[in-house]
Design a protein around this motif. Structure first.
Motif, mmCIF file in Angstrom:
data_model
loop_
_atom_site.group_PDB
_atom_site.id
_atom_site.type_symbol
_atom_site.label_atom_id
_atom_site.label_comp_id
_atom_site.label_asym_id
_atom_site.label_seq_id
_atom_site.Cartn_x
_atom_site.Cartn_y
_atom_site.Cartn_z
ATOM 1 N N UNK A 146 0.766 -1.195 -0.025
ATOM 2 C CA UNK A 146 0.012 -0.054 -0.115
ATOM 3 C C UNK A 146 1.069 1.074 -0.100
ATOM 4 N N UNK A 147 0.234 2.236 -0.653
ATOM 5 C CA UNK A 147 1.319 3.495 -0.657
ATOM 6 C C UNK A 147 0.334 4.633 -0.461
ATOM 7 N N UNK A 148 1.194 5.765 -0.013
ATOM 8 C CA UNK A 148 0.515 7.227 0.263
ATOM 9 C C UNK A 148 1.600 7.983 -0.002
ATOM 10 N N UNK A 149 1.375 9.162 -0.929
ATOM 11 C CA UNK A 149 2.253 10.186 -1.283
ATOM 12 C C UNK A 149 2.215 11.734 -0.725
ATOM 13 N N UNK A 150 3.051 12.194 -0.061
ATOM 14 C CA UNK A 150 3.013 13.541 0.385
ATOM 15 C C UNK A 150 3.666 14.602 -0.584
ATOM 16 N N UNK A 151 2.858 15.396 -1.283
ATOM 17 C CA UNK A 151 3.488 16.148 -2.272
ATOM 18 C C UNK A 151 4.570 17.123 -1.345
ATOM 19 N N UNK A 152 4.294 17.698 -0.355
ATOM 20 C CA UNK A 152 5.089 18.699 0.224
ATOM 21 C C UNK A 152 6.216 18.605 0.241
ATOM 22 N N UNK A 153 6.558 17.388 0.912
ATOM 23 C CA UNK A 153 8.057 16.904 1.068
ATOM 24 C C UNK A 153 8.531 15.734 0.116
ATOM 25 N N UNK A 188 1.674 -8.254 13.690
ATOM 26 C CA UNK A 188 0.185 -7.520 13.068
ATOM 27 C C UNK A 188 0.296 -7.723 11.663
ATOM 28 N N UNK A 189 -0.774 -7.514 11.211
ATOM 29 C CA UNK A 189 -1.085 -7.365 9.807
ATOM 30 C C UNK A 189 -1.808 -6.078 9.326
ATOM 31 N N UNK A 190 -1.104 -5.245 8.927
ATOM 32 C CA UNK A 190 -1.710 -4.024 8.535
ATOM 33 C C UNK A 190 -2.452 -4.206 7.090
ATOM 34 N N UNK A 191 -3.171 -3.303 6.476
ATOM 35 C CA UNK A 191 -3.702 -3.419 5.236
ATOM 36 C C UNK A 191 -3.597 -2.344 4.408
ATOM 37 N N UNK A 192 -3.863 -1.058 4.837
ATOM 38 C CA UNK A 192 -3.546 0.054 3.711
ATOM 39 C C UNK A 192 -3.115 1.271 4.758
ATOM 40 N N UNK A 193 -2.512 2.413 4.160
ATOM 41 C CA UNK A 193 -2.251 3.421 4.713
ATOM 42 C C UNK A 193 -2.805 4.705 3.523
ATOM 43 N N UNK A 194 -3.010 5.889 4.457
ATOM 44 C CA UNK A 194 -3.665 6.966 3.933
ATOM 45 C C UNK A 194 -3.227 8.173 4.413
ATOM 46 N N UNK A 195 -2.862 9.230 3.797
ATOM 47 C CA UNK A 195 -2.540 10.430 4.451
ATOM 48 C C UNK A 195 -3.857 11.540 4.620
ATOM 49 N N UNK A 196 -3.944 11.941 5.720
ATOM 50 C CA UNK A 196 -5.123 13.069 6.209
ATOM 51 C C UNK A 196 -5.044 13.940 5.084
ATOM 52 N N UNK A 197 -6.162 14.598 4.754
ATOM 53 C CA UNK A 197 -6.280 15.579 3.625
ATOM 54 C C UNK A 197 -5.283 16.782 3.791
ATOM 55 N N UNK A 198 -4.901 17.157 4.814
ATOM 56 C CA UNK A 198 -3.804 18.075 5.152
ATOM 57 C C UNK A 198 -2.552 17.801 5.281
ATOM 58 N N UNK A 199 -2.259 16.514 4.932
ATOM 59 C CA UNK A 199 -0.839 15.983 5.091
ATOM 60 C C UNK A 199 -0.182 15.668 6.569
ATOM 61 N N UNK A 200 -1.109 15.934 7.460
ATOM 62 C CA UNK A 200 -0.160 16.257 8.733
ATOM 63 C C UNK A 200 -0.290 14.733 9.438
ATOM 64 N N UNK A 233 -10.428 -3.184 11.063
ATOM 65 C CA UNK A 233 -10.585 -2.066 10.382
ATOM 66 C C UNK A 233 -9.640 -1.885 9.233
ATOM 67 N N UNK A 234 -10.068 -2.598 8.163
ATOM 68 C CA UNK A 234 -9.288 -2.771 6.848
ATOM 69 C C UNK A 234 -9.069 -1.382 6.141
ATOM 70 N N UNK A 235 -9.910 -0.686 5.781
ATOM 71 C CA UNK A 235 -9.882 0.348 4.929
ATOM 72 C C UNK A 235 -10.508 1.807 5.688
ATOM 73 N N UNK A 236 -9.631 2.925 5.172
ATOM 74 C CA UNK A 236 -10.091 4.103 5.786
ATOM 75 C C UNK A 236 -10.121 4.958 4.658
ATOM 76 N N UNK A 237 -11.075 5.929 4.515
ATOM 77 C CA UNK A 237 -11.267 6.686 3.259
ATOM 78 C C UNK A 237 -11.761 8.180 3.794
ATOM 79 N N UNK A 238 -11.084 9.298 3.440
ATOM 80 C CA UNK A 238 -11.514 10.574 3.993
ATOM 81 C C UNK A 238 -12.524 11.108 3.069
#
Length: 445
Positions: free
Chosen positions: A150-157, A199-211, A280-285
């Motif tokens: 699973x991937x997440x990308x922070x444009x600011x950094x 443990x077995x994680x499933x996915x990662x996501x950044x909060x909309x403000x990137x914090x 809690x498999x999936x988190x979507x903002x």
């Protein structure tokens, strides 16, 4: 000659206006409710990784009527996990229990894809026609094979976060330069706790403000096939002396992990929060309320609403609103797609081989259609944990205009496209053949 020049310049200006309007519409999404496909829709591109041992990204074009046309297949230069699951040690769809293995940068210049078998990440340039050019392939630095998922990308950094199935180094970081080249970073982070070190994680996501970086989990202990009949061992001794299911957040209230994000992209000490449901498999903002998210539960069989404050503290308001589980337990509700206007949440039910829809009115969730689509049969060789023979659906993607939803059915070798109806039901409009069992990840614009 001058008249022709003025006419050409006028045509160029009109074309530029159309392109600009299309970009704005695609980035923001329509504020209207999902409608039948008779409404004129936008068109765009969709990307899926095959996750075969010789991994490939398939590029489709989706049209105004929802139809899919394959444009190209571009090798990632890395190795996917193939049909054999690194967790379950058997052939099965969604073999690495993850989500978000293919993502686009917000400016749509680059596409990133995981290669689960060799723990590498592929970086592609995306041109104005949506076509891909492989730019770079780099290992994440995680020594355990079969894990990047699973991937997440922070444009600011310009930081790419890579989540792995196997720990203890579940999260690794990469820097992305202006040309899309990747540089692995030394930082490594775990989602293990004092009580659970596998443990077995499933996915990662950044909060909309990137914090803040969120991580969803499925297991407190990764499953193994040690029963004489080959079935999964799903119960393990707990610290209280009793046997508990291996699902995360059942009962320990620590299923959602939140890392503060520094300006340089590095992560700070994580906090563990009660997800109010098992796995809690999936988190979507939500698109229009950046402090609000929805959670899908693989073992909890439903969806809940959560909020995050300025300090990264999260609160999930209530246990999940559950599906009809008379077909068997668990439903393995694993993937979510939120409509652009935040009125609909579509859930992919791995255990039932179908999709359900929820209606979101403010902070109230209710089931709209369960199921919202007909069950898609597989080839008869796969059974989910609930024992039901199925097609093992995995990642889904909803178009930015809210008109169409695309869904992978690995054991049926199909990628199916649906038109979204005003009542939250789904109508099949397209279906294309994909490689057997292994495909993962959908991203598009």
């Amino acid at each position: 000659m001058m008249r022709k020049l003025r006419l050409s310049l006028s045509l160029i200006a009109v074309a530029a206006s159309i392109v600009a309007a299309t970009v704005i519409f695609t980035a923001v999404g329509s504020a209207a409710a999902p409608t039948a496909p008779t409404k004129k829709a936008a068109a765009g591109h969709l990307y899926m990784q095959t996750n075969e041992v010789r991994n490939v990204v398939v590029h489709y074009r989706w049209s105004a009527n929802g139809m899919l046309t394959e444009v190209e297949r571009v090798p990632t230069g890395g190795a996917g996990s193939g049909e054999l699951s690194p967790i379950y040690h058997t052939k099965r769809p969604n073999d690495f229990e993850g989500a978000g293995s293919v993502i686009l940068t917000p400016d749509r210049r680059f596409l990133f894809a995981t290669n689960a078998s060799d723990n590498s990440i592929s970086s592609f340039a995306v041109d104005t026609e949506g076509r891909l050019t492989l730019l770079d392939v780099k290992r994440t630095g995680n020594a355990t094979s079969g894990g990047a998922k699973s991937l997440a990308y922070a444009p600011s950094s310009r930081t790419l976060y890579v989540l792995h199935t196997f720990g203890p180094d579940h999260l690794r970081l990469m820097s992305v330069d202006g040309e899309g080249k990747l540089t692995p970073r030394p930082e490594k982070y775990s989602v293990n706790t004092m009580d659970w070190n596998n443990r077995g994680p499933t996915m990662t996501v950044l909060s909309p403000d990137g914090k803040f970086l969120f991580v969803g989990t499925t297991f407190d202990e990764l499953p193994s096939r040690k029963n004489p009949d080959g079935s999964l061992i799903l119960w393990i001794p707990h610290k209280d002396g009793a046997l508990h299911v291996i699902a995360s957040n059942a009962p320990d209230p620590d299923g959602i992990v939140v890392f503060p994000v520094g300006e340089d992209g590095a992560l700070r000490e994580p906090s563990f929060y009660d997800a109010r449901g098992a796995s809690p498999f999936y988190i979507a903002f939500l698109h229009n309320r950046p402090d609000t998210f929805v959670v899908g539960y693989a073992i909890g069989n439903g969806v809940s609403i959560g909020k995050v404050d300025a300090n990264g503290k999260i609160t999930v308001s209530a246990p999940p609103v559950t599906l009809d589980t008379s077909g068997g337990l668990p439903s393995e509700l694993c993937w979510l797609a939120v409509s652009p206007d935040d009125r609909w949440v579509f859930t992919t039910n791995f255990g039932y081989s179908d999709i359900s829809s929820y209606r979101l009115d403010g902070n109230v969730l209710s089931i709209a259609k369960d199921p919202a689509s007909p069950k898609v049969p597989g080839d008869g060789t796969f059974r989910a944990i609930d024992g039901v023979v199925g097609s093992g659906p995995s990642d889904s993607w909803l178009t930015p205009d809210g008109a169409f939803l695309y869904q992978i059915y690995g054991n049926a070798s199909k990628l199916v496209g649906y038109a979204i109806r005003p009542d939250g039901s789904l109508e099949v409009v397209t279906s294309v053949t994909i490689p057997y069992n292994s495909p993962e990840g959908l991203a598009g614009f």
